[in-house]
Design a protein around this motif. Structure first.
Motif, PDB file in Angstrom:
ATOM      1  N   ILE A  77      93.101 -78.201 -42.247  1.00  0.00           N
ATOM      2  CA  ILE A  77      92.645 -77.474 -43.337  1.00  0.00           C
ATOM      3  C   ILE A  77      92.663 -76.121 -43.480  1.00  0.00           C
ATOM      4  O   ILE A  77      92.918 -75.537 -44.441  1.00  0.00           O
ATOM      5  CB  ILE A  77      90.915 -77.892 -43.178  1.00  0.00           C
ATOM      6  CG1 ILE A  77      90.684 -79.277 -43.607  1.00  0.00           C
ATOM      7  CG2 ILE A  77      90.070 -77.117 -44.178  1.00  0.00           C
ATOM      8  CD1 ILE A  77      89.276 -79.806 -43.532  1.00  0.00           C
ATOM      9  N   GLY A  78      93.023 -75.713 -42.169  1.00  0.00           N
ATOM     10  CA  GLY A  78      93.115 -74.123 -42.155  1.00  0.00           C
ATOM     11  C   GLY A  78      91.527 -73.563 -42.023  1.00  0.00           C
ATOM     12  O   GLY A  78      90.706 -74.251 -41.620  1.00  0.00           O
ATOM     13  N   SER A  79      91.461 -72.297 -41.560  1.00  0.00           N
ATOM     14  CA  SER A  79      90.411 -71.685 -41.167  1.00  0.00           C
ATOM     15  C   SER A  79      89.828 -71.016 -42.384  1.00  0.00           C
ATOM     16  O   SER A  79      90.393 -70.699 -43.591  1.00  0.00           O
ATOM     17  CB  SER A  79      90.766 -70.251 -40.346  1.00  0.00           C
ATOM     18  OG  SER A  79      91.587 -69.314 -40.946  1.00  0.00           O
ATOM     19  N   ASP A  80      88.510 -70.386 -42.338  1.00  0.00           N
ATOM     20  CA  ASP A  80      87.759 -69.836 -43.488  1.00  0.00           C
ATOM     21  C   ASP A  80      88.373 -68.680 -43.915  1.00  0.00           C
ATOM     22  O   ASP A  80      88.490 -68.347 -45.155  1.00  0.00           O
ATOM     23  CB  ASP A  80      86.361 -69.640 -43.029  1.00  0.00           C
ATOM     24  CG  ASP A  80      86.120 -68.963 -41.727  1.00  0.00           C
ATOM     25  OD1 ASP A  80      87.142 -68.709 -41.068  1.00  0.00           O
ATOM     26  OD2 ASP A  80      85.066 -68.888 -41.419  1.00  0.00           O
ATOM     27  N   VAL A  81      88.990 -67.957 -42.850  1.00  0.00           N
ATOM     28  CA  VAL A  81      89.688 -66.444 -43.402  1.00  0.00           C
ATOM     29  C   VAL A  81      90.790 -66.773 -44.294  1.00  0.00           C
ATOM     30  O   VAL A  81      90.966 -66.009 -44.992  1.00  0.00           O
ATOM     31  CB  VAL A  81      89.704 -65.759 -41.772  1.00  0.00           C
ATOM     32  CG1 VAL A  81      90.577 -64.444 -42.287  1.00  0.00           C
ATOM     33  CG2 VAL A  81      88.654 -65.617 -41.001  1.00  0.00           C
ATOM     34  N   GLU A  82      91.442 -67.814 -43.994  1.00  0.00           N
ATOM     35  CA  GLU A  82      92.689 -68.056 -44.945  1.00  0.00           C
ATOM     36  C   GLU A  82      92.330 -68.384 -46.210  1.00  0.00           C
ATOM     37  O   GLU A  82      92.996 -67.733 -47.322  1.00  0.00           O
ATOM     38  CB  GLU A  82      93.126 -69.331 -44.350  1.00  0.00           C
ATOM     39  CG  GLU A  82      94.138 -68.903 -42.903  1.00  0.00           C
ATOM     40  CD  GLU A  82      94.630 -70.155 -42.277  1.00  0.00           C
ATOM     41  OE1 GLU A  82      95.775 -70.041 -41.571  1.00  0.00           O
ATOM     42  OE2 GLU A  82      94.218 -71.274 -42.558  1.00  0.00           O
ATOM     43  N   PHE A  83      91.181 -69.094 -46.391  1.00  0.00           N
ATOM     44  CA  PHE A  83      90.685 -69.396 -47.817  1.00  0.00           C
ATOM     45  C   PHE A  83      90.123 -68.079 -48.255  1.00  0.00           C
ATOM     46  O   PHE A  83      90.413 -67.655 -49.543  1.00  0.00           O
ATOM     47  CB  PHE A  83      89.751 -70.421 -47.750  1.00  0.00           C
ATOM     48  CG  PHE A  83      90.054 -71.790 -47.371  1.00  0.00           C
ATOM     49  CD1 PHE A  83      90.199 -72.598 -48.801  1.00  0.00           C
ATOM     50  CD2 PHE A  83      90.543 -72.292 -46.409  1.00  0.00           C
ATOM     51  CE1 PHE A  83      90.719 -73.802 -48.748  1.00  0.00           C
ATOM     52  CE2 PHE A  83      90.931 -73.420 -46.451  1.00  0.00           C
ATOM     53  CZ  PHE A  83      91.034 -74.495 -47.478  1.00  0.00           C
ATOM     54  N   TYR A  84      89.277 -67.175 -47.499  1.00  0.00           N
ATOM     55  CA  TYR A  84      88.821 -65.866 -48.300  1.00  0.00           C
ATOM     56  C   TYR A  84      89.736 -65.122 -48.551  1.00  0.00           C
ATOM     57  O   TYR A  84      89.822 -64.478 -49.715  1.00  0.00           O
ATOM     58  CB  TYR A  84      88.124 -65.369 -47.087  1.00  0.00           C
ATOM     59  CG  TYR A  84      86.788 -66.105 -46.808  1.00  0.00           C
ATOM     60  CD1 TYR A  84      86.116 -66.799 -47.819  1.00  0.00           C
ATOM     61  CD2 TYR A  84      86.013 -65.842 -45.335  1.00  0.00           C
ATOM     62  CE1 TYR A  84      84.995 -67.463 -47.276  1.00  0.00           C
ATOM     63  CE2 TYR A  84      85.035 -66.577 -45.196  1.00  0.00           C
ATOM     64  CZ  TYR A  84      84.279 -67.492 -45.926  1.00  0.00           C
ATOM     65  OH  TYR A  84      83.220 -68.092 -45.820  1.00  0.00           O
ATOM     66  N   GLN A  85      91.243 -64.964 -47.441  1.00  0.00           N
ATOM     67  CA  GLN A  85      92.111 -64.249 -47.898  1.00  0.00           C
ATOM     68  C   GLN A  85      92.881 -64.522 -49.222  1.00  0.00           C
ATOM     69  O   GLN A  85      93.320 -63.678 -50.073  1.00  0.00           O
ATOM     70  CB  GLN A  85      93.086 -63.895 -46.795  1.00  0.00           C
ATOM     71  CG  GLN A  85      94.339 -63.259 -46.795  1.00  0.00           C
ATOM     72  CD  GLN A  85      95.202 -63.308 -45.637  1.00  0.00           C
ATOM     73  OE1 GLN A  85      95.211 -63.797 -44.880  1.00  0.00           O
ATOM     74  NE2 GLN A  85      96.277 -62.223 -45.838  1.00  0.00           N
ATOM     75  N   LYS A  86      92.952 -65.873 -49.445  1.00  0.00           N
ATOM     76  CA  LYS A  86      93.862 -66.515 -50.629  1.00  0.00           C
ATOM     77  C   LYS A  86      93.068 -65.918 -52.063  1.00  0.00           C
ATOM     78  O   LYS A  86      93.497 -65.492 -52.857  1.00  0.00           O
ATOM     79  CB  LYS A  86      93.984 -67.940 -50.554  1.00  0.00           C
ATOM     80  CG  LYS A  86      94.700 -68.621 -51.313  1.00  0.00           C
ATOM     81  CD  LYS A  86      94.911 -70.188 -51.106  1.00  0.00           C
ATOM     82  CE  LYS A  86      95.849 -70.776 -52.370  1.00  0.00           C
ATOM     83  NZ  LYS A  86      96.228 -72.177 -52.003  1.00  0.00           N
TER      84      LYS A  86
END
Length: 220
Positions: free
Chosen positions: A146-155
């Motif tokens: 899924i990835g990390s929450d930080v990756e989603f926030y960054q995107k």
């Protein structure tokens, strides 16, 4: 085109002024022609009216029922909003998918909410990408790859979505303070400033930089 004609009436312009009743009429005309953005806009009106029944008068909707049965009219308005959001979503209107996700989230149907957010995020809709990050943060969205929450926030932050910029800054503050400060500054000031970003920036000035004048300015 009818939907675009309705917007100036709803928010007001020099040529039309504010005429929200006329906006509703035009949205309904556009809906009859399968205009998905108009479905979304009218659904948004119904949802806002459910939260503040006094808006029914402004939009020319039935107020007598609201006076006598406020809980009933709120439910009717929510059901109408969901129906229109669903129609718009079925037509591929991505923001409507996200709004359906928020309804599911409010009802604590997190699995359904994730499905809606995933569909909207696949179309790179920033609020949905940010929402999935929040779900990861709170342990509601899990699984392999899924990835990390930080990756989603960054995107989502790279798409310019202010809440995601704030969340991304919060997530990296302890590991990259300077970058977090730059992110907070993007959304702490200006016409659409986020008060929580100004507060976070003030806290950094006070506790990290010991810069009380700038801290006080941010807190104000």
């Amino acid at each position: 085109a009818i939907n675009e004609l309705a917007l100036p009436y709803e928010i007001g312009s020099e040529s039309t002024g504010v005429n929200q009743k006329r906006a509703v009429q035009l949205y309904r005309q556009a809906i009859s022609k399968e205009h998905f953005a108009a479905m979304y806009n009218l659904a948004d009106i119904y949802e806002r009216c459910s939260q503040d029944l006094t808006l029914l008068i402004d939009y020319g909707l039935d107020v007598q029922i609201a006076k006598n049965h406020p809980d009933e009219i709120r439910k009717i308005l929510i059901d109408q909003a969901k129906c229109l959001f669903s129609q718009a979503a079925s037509g591929g209107f991505t923001p409507a998918l996200y709004r359906l996700g928020t309804f599911a989230e409010d009802e604590r149907d997190f699995e359904q909410a994730i499905q809606y957010y995933q569909q909207a995020a696949a179309d790179l809709y920033p609020p949905a990408v940010n929402a999935l990050g929040i779900f990861i943060t709170h342990g509601l969205y899990t699984g392999e790859n899924i990835g990390s929450d930080v990756e989603f926030y960054q995107k989502a932050s790279e798409m310019g979505y202010a809440p995601a910029i704030y969340n991304y800054a919060q997530a990296i503050e302890l590991v990259d303070l300077e970058r977090a400060v730059l992110l907070y500054k993007k959304i702490a000031f200006g016409e659409n400033a986020m008060p929580q970003a100004a507060y976070a920036l003030g806290h950094i000035y006070e506790s990290m930089y010991h810069d009380l004048p700038n801290a006080i300015s941010c807190y104000r």
